[in-house]
Design a protein around this motif. Sequence first.
Motif, PDB file in Angstrom:
ATOM      1  N   LEU A  20       0.826  -1.348   0.000  1.00 24.25           N
ATOM      2  CA  LEU A  20      -0.044   0.002  -0.105  1.00 24.25           C
ATOM      3  C   LEU A  20       0.986   1.302  -0.214  1.00 24.25           C
ATOM      4  CD1 LEU A  20      -2.879  -0.888   2.661  1.00 24.25           C
ATOM      5  CD2 LEU A  20      -3.038  -0.781   0.114  1.00 24.25           C
ATOM      6  N   GLY A  21       1.838   1.135   0.895  1.00 20.08           N
ATOM      7  CA  GLY A  21       2.750   2.363   1.002  1.00 20.08           C
ATOM      8  C   GLY A  21       3.288   2.717  -0.415  1.00 20.08           C
ATOM      9  N   MET A  22       3.754   1.493  -1.149  1.00 21.91           N
ATOM     10  CA  MET A  22       4.512   1.766  -2.452  1.00 21.91           C
ATOM     11  C   MET A  22       3.371   2.285  -3.664  1.00 21.91           C
ATOM     12  SD  MET A  22       7.478   1.266  -2.142  1.00 21.91           S
ATOM     13  CE  MET A  22       8.776   0.251  -1.093  1.00 21.91           C
ATOM     14  N   LEU A  23       2.201   1.801  -3.005  1.00 23.56           N
ATOM     15  CA  LEU A  23       1.259   2.490  -4.192  1.00 23.56           C
ATOM     16  C   LEU A  23       0.999   4.058  -4.141  1.00 23.56           C
ATOM     17  CD1 LEU A  23      -1.637  -0.404  -4.043  1.00 23.56           C
ATOM     18  CD2 LEU A  23      -0.416   0.520  -6.009  1.00 23.56           C
ATOM     19  N   VAL A  24       1.164   4.225  -3.023  1.00 22.35           N
ATOM     20  CA  VAL A  24       1.161   5.771  -2.673  1.00 22.35           C
ATOM     21  C   VAL A  24       2.115   6.394  -3.649  1.00 22.35           C
ATOM     22  CG1 VAL A  24       1.755   7.741  -1.164  1.00 22.35           C
ATOM     23  CG2 VAL A  24       0.315   5.757  -0.395  1.00 22.35           C
ATOM     24  N   GLY A  25       3.462   5.858  -3.825  1.00 22.49           N
ATOM     25  CA  GLY A  25       4.573   6.235  -4.689  1.00 22.49           C
ATOM     26  C   GLY A  25       3.973   6.190  -6.043  1.00 22.49           C
ATOM     27  N   VAL A  26       3.335   5.051  -6.485  1.00 19.21           N
ATOM     28  CA  VAL A  26       2.701   5.096  -7.792  1.00 19.21           C
ATOM     29  C   VAL A  26       1.752   6.236  -8.144  1.00 19.21           C
ATOM     30  CG1 VAL A  26       1.363   3.623  -9.366  1.00 19.21           C
ATOM     31  CG2 VAL A  26       3.136   2.491  -7.815  1.00 19.21           C
ATOM     32  N   VAL A  27       0.962   6.364  -7.239  1.00 23.22           N
ATOM     33  CA  VAL A  27      -0.056   7.550  -7.432  1.00 23.22           C
ATOM     34  C   VAL A  27       1.019   8.822  -7.604  1.00 23.22           C
ATOM     35  CG1 VAL A  27      -1.943   8.800  -6.164  1.00 23.22           C
ATOM     36  CG2 VAL A  27      -1.916   6.347  -6.062  1.00 23.22           C
ATOM     37  N   VAL A  28       1.747   9.093  -6.931  1.00 24.23           N
ATOM     38  CA  VAL A  28       2.446  10.308  -7.046  1.00 24.23           C
ATOM     39  C   VAL A  28       2.890  10.377  -8.302  1.00 24.23           C
ATOM     40  CG1 VAL A  28       4.461  11.645  -6.234  1.00 24.23           C
ATOM     41  CG2 VAL A  28       3.043  10.686  -4.534  1.00 24.23           C
ATOM     42  N   VAL A  29       3.548   9.195  -8.922  1.00 23.67           N
ATOM     43  CA  VAL A  29       4.197   9.319 -10.286  1.00 23.67           C
ATOM     44  C   VAL A  29       3.152   9.484 -11.288  1.00 23.67           C
ATOM     45  CG1 VAL A  29       5.651   8.207 -11.962  1.00 23.67           C
ATOM     46  CG2 VAL A  29       6.201   8.144  -9.469  1.00 23.67           C
ATOM     47  N   GLY A  30       2.000   8.946 -10.858  1.00 22.96           N
ATOM     48  CA  GLY A  30       0.839   8.970 -11.854  1.00 22.96           C
ATOM     49  C   GLY A  30       0.437  10.373 -11.891  1.00 22.96           C
ATOM     50  N   TRP A  31       0.293  11.181 -10.804  1.00 20.13           N
ATOM     51  CA  TRP A  31      -0.020  12.502 -10.915  1.00 20.13           C
ATOM     52  C   TRP A  31       0.878  13.205 -11.822  1.00 20.13           C
ATOM     53  CZ3 TRP A  31      -0.426  13.620  -4.784  1.00 20.13           C
ATOM     54  CH2 TRP A  31      -1.583  13.216  -4.473  1.00 20.13           C
ATOM     55  N   LEU A  32       2.239  12.852 -11.773  1.00 17.94           N
ATOM     56  CA  LEU A  32       3.271  13.682 -12.210  1.00 17.94           C
ATOM     57  C   LEU A  32       2.976  13.417 -14.264  1.00 17.94           C
ATOM     58  CD1 LEU A  32       6.590  13.089 -10.390  1.00 17.94           C
ATOM     59  CD2 LEU A  32       5.725  15.350 -10.734  1.00 17.94           C
ATOM     60  N   LEU A  33       2.641  11.943 -14.317  1.00 19.32           N
ATOM     61  CA  LEU A  33       2.397  11.648 -15.531  1.00 19.32           C
ATOM     62  C   LEU A  33       1.188  12.415 -16.195  1.00 19.32           C
ATOM     63  CD1 LEU A  33       3.445   7.977 -15.517  1.00 19.32           C
ATOM     64  CD2 LEU A  33       4.525   9.592 -17.019  1.00 19.32           C
ATOM     65  N   ARG A  34       0.062  12.358 -15.351  1.00 25.13           N
ATOM     66  CA  ARG A  34      -1.132  13.327 -15.846  1.00 25.13           C
ATOM     67  C   ARG A  34      -0.975  14.757 -16.152  1.00 25.13           C
ATOM     68  NH1 ARG A  34      -5.030  10.301 -12.144  1.00 25.13           N
ATOM     69  NH2 ARG A  34      -5.451  12.152 -12.048  1.00 25.13           N
ATOM     70  N   THR A 217       9.671   9.681  -4.657  1.00 27.57           N
ATOM     71  CA  THR A 217       8.827  10.341  -5.899  1.00 27.57           C
ATOM     72  C   THR A 217       8.283  11.540  -5.319  1.00 27.57           C
ATOM     73  OG1 THR A 217       7.077   8.942  -4.635  1.00 27.57           O
ATOM     74  CG2 THR A 217       8.442   7.846  -6.402  1.00 27.57           C
ATOM     75  N   TRP A 218       7.884  11.512  -3.962  1.00 28.94           N
ATOM     76  CA  TRP A 218       7.365  12.844  -3.429  1.00 28.94           C
ATOM     77  C   TRP A 218       8.177  14.207  -3.744  1.00 28.94           C
ATOM     78  CZ3 TRP A 218       2.705  14.801  -2.649  1.00 28.94           C
ATOM     79  CH2 TRP A 218       2.716  15.887  -1.837  1.00 28.94           C
ATOM     80  N   VAL A 219       9.392  13.774  -3.436  1.00 25.58           N
ATOM     81  CA  VAL A 219      10.604  14.986  -3.664  1.00 25.58           C
ATOM     82  C   VAL A 219      10.631  15.418  -5.126  1.00 25.58           C
ATOM     83  CG1 VAL A 219      12.917  15.341  -3.678  1.00 25.58           C
ATOM     84  CG2 VAL A 219      12.021  14.282  -1.732  1.00 25.58           C
ATOM     85  N   VAL A 220      10.328  14.353  -6.051  1.00 24.14           N
ATOM     86  CA  VAL A 220      10.466  14.727  -7.462  1.00 24.14           C
ATOM     87  C   VAL A 220       9.260  15.618  -7.648  1.00 24.14           C
ATOM     88  CG1 VAL A 220      10.107  13.765  -9.661  1.00 24.14           C
ATOM     89  CG2 VAL A 220      11.852  12.913  -8.177  1.00 24.14           C
ATOM     90  N   TYR A 221       8.040  14.976  -7.179  1.00 19.97           N
ATOM     91  CA  TYR A 221       6.512  15.623  -7.237  1.00 19.97           C
ATOM     92  C   TYR A 221       6.893  17.166  -6.843  1.00 19.97           C
ATOM     93  CZ  TYR A 221       1.649  16.958  -7.033  1.00 19.97           C
ATOM     94  OH  TYR A 221       0.565  17.610  -7.463  1.00 19.97           O
TER      95      TYR A 221
END
Lengths: 262, 535
Positions: A20-34, A217-221
């Motif tokens: 679940l924690g790693m999914l948060v990272g996926v969501v964050v990168v998903g925001w970046l991609l969108r 990923t959050w830092v990149v965001y």
Amino acid sequence: MIGGLDAATIETLVFGSGTLGMLVGVVVVGWLLRDDTLDADAGKFRYLLIVPAFAVLAYAAMTLGFGRLTVGGVEAEVARYLDWFITTAVMVWYVGYVVDVERRWMLTAAAFDGLFIAGGWVATTTQGTVKWAAFAGACLAFAATMYVLFRVYPRSAGEMTPERERLFLRLRNQSSVIWLVYPVVWLASGAGFGLVSTLGTVMLFTFLDVASKVPYTWVVYEHRGVFTETQLTEYLGAGDDGDGAAGSGDASTTDGPVASAD
Amino acid sequence: MVRLLRRSFAAKLLVGFALTTGATVGYGLVTRNVVGTILMATAGQVVLGAYLGTNTVVSMRTLEEQTEAIADGDLDVAVRTSRADELGRVYSSVDRMRRSLASRIEEADEARAEAEAAEARAQSLADDYQRTATRYAETMRAVADGDLRRRVDVDHEHDAMETVGTAFNDAVDELEVALARVDTFAGDVADGAADVRTAAEQIDGRTDDVLAATDDIDAATDEQRATARTGAEETADLSATAEEVAATTESLVERTDEAADASAEARSAAGDAIETMGDVDETMGEAVDRIETLDEATAEITEAAELIRDIAEQTNMLALNASIEAARAGSDAGNAGDGFAVVAEEVKGLAEDTGDRADAIAGMIDEVRTETERAVEAIRETSEQVSDGSTTVAEAVDRLDDIAEAVDDLDQGVREISDATAEQASAAAGVSETIDDLAENSDRTADRAAEADAAASEQSTAVDAVVEESETFRARSDDLLDVLAEFDVRESRAGRADAAGGDAAAAADGSATRAVSDGGDPQGTARRTDGGDRR
């Protein structure tokens, strides 16, 4: 042990939490991609997505009970090491990418990182002298990786804007500091001196994995403004000029999107 | 909550601590393993430090770099961050400071550029002013040295210099006009002095003429006196002759009486009578001759009187001219002319007196002549009668009766002769008296002429003084013209002054030339008219 739960259940819960924690990272990168204001190609967000996504797969596998392998009488989590082997290499490469480090040094860093992980795998799955030799080699590879990250990267970096420099420093320092704890945890684990139980080791590594990848990923965001068209033009323009200074007027007006992105 | 986490570093720290502490506590409760728990706590601290600490250190480091760049003058680097907490605010403050500094520096640069431009303008203006002032000073020096033709080239670009230049040019224009006027005035004064000198010289000449005329009068008076003396002498002779005739006629009367008485005896005496008659006739002829001589003398006196009359008229004319000149001299030279006028008046009065006296003499002489002619006529008649008597006496020899009558007639005629002779004697005495008066008048005329001579001499001295003064005056005005000639006046300006003044000519040369022509023309005309009058 707590509330009547046995170690296996707790371990599953821990892996599930990690997933679940790693999914948060996926969501964050998903925001970046969108995000249309960002240049996804310039940000190499798809490569960045590998980090949380591969971790999600690894943890999902471990949650479901896959990924364990018994090598030489020792049960080892191959999914974890595979995850580390891939994602840390991508993380090391990405750290160099954001400040345009020479390709060969990025590959060198990734290679040392791979040696570090591979050394760890060997040390985990062997006994006696080989184990410790592998551990020493892994530590050397880790030191070499750190050397490349802290010494070579800044020297071979391309032109930098302050924003890119900050992103680079945060990603590098944050990851490196957290990675320092891994060998210590390994020494305390069953593979090392056996000071910590398997469950305790799983909890520690899961905590460390999530704490190193998701904030990455959050830092990149947080620093996604670097990949807006304006700052990219600024950055590339600065590169062409051979001048480290970024344009002032336009840059200051782009503070808005940067701030609002948080 | 999210907003608070974004805006506050302390909140982040607290949440981070809570999470890591929670994880550590959870780990300890689950594993009951001290080493693991310590590791978990350490890992938690490391993660917290890695995330928050690194972020802060990195932010501080890049901020330091950027502020150093700003301190080194690179104000183009934008200071920005995605952070919204205290550090983020520090970033935006620094960025505001950077932009403010940049705009201030830009303003300062602009101000400096403006100041430099203003300084350049001021310098240029000062240079312009200096150049103009140098040009002005050069022209002003030339004007101060007397070249009034020069004018400053007025600088119209700068109001102050334009005012100065225009004012200076106006001042020099006025000075030039004033000097042209002074020059003209000095020329006029010089001309006036020359005119005064000429007039004084003319007066001097006229005074000489007056002196000559009074000398003539003196001479004529002397001549008149001599002639009068001759006349008196001849009149005395005439008187004596008349008395002699009277005596003779008386003796003739006695003889005729005796003849009458002795008519009878007259025959012998007739020859004597005839002889006596011849004597008488001869004496008559002599008397006629004397009377004619007297007539001639009176004619000479008349001529002399006319001469005196002419001289008096001439003197009168001279006096008239002298009066005119005196009037002219009076307008030019003041007191000298007044004195001359008085003298001229005196001379005029004297001439008129002389003329009157001469007229009186002429009248008396006319009377004398009339009487003389009548006497001559009577004597001629007497002579004829004597001739007739002689014939009668010759015939009386034959006609004694007729003799007596004839003797009576003769007696009567002789008495008439005696009366006429007495009258003649009386008239001659009158003539003598008149001639004495004439001589007296001549003496007086001579005295007056001497006075006129003395007055003319005094006047001549005065006129000489006037000539000398006018010479000095002219010399002064020439000096003034010389001084004025040191000023160079523009031709156009001089011409304008000439036209304006009507009789100007600014240059000294011009005025000199004009003085000759001006002095010549009116004088010539005056002389011509004067001469014409006198003639």
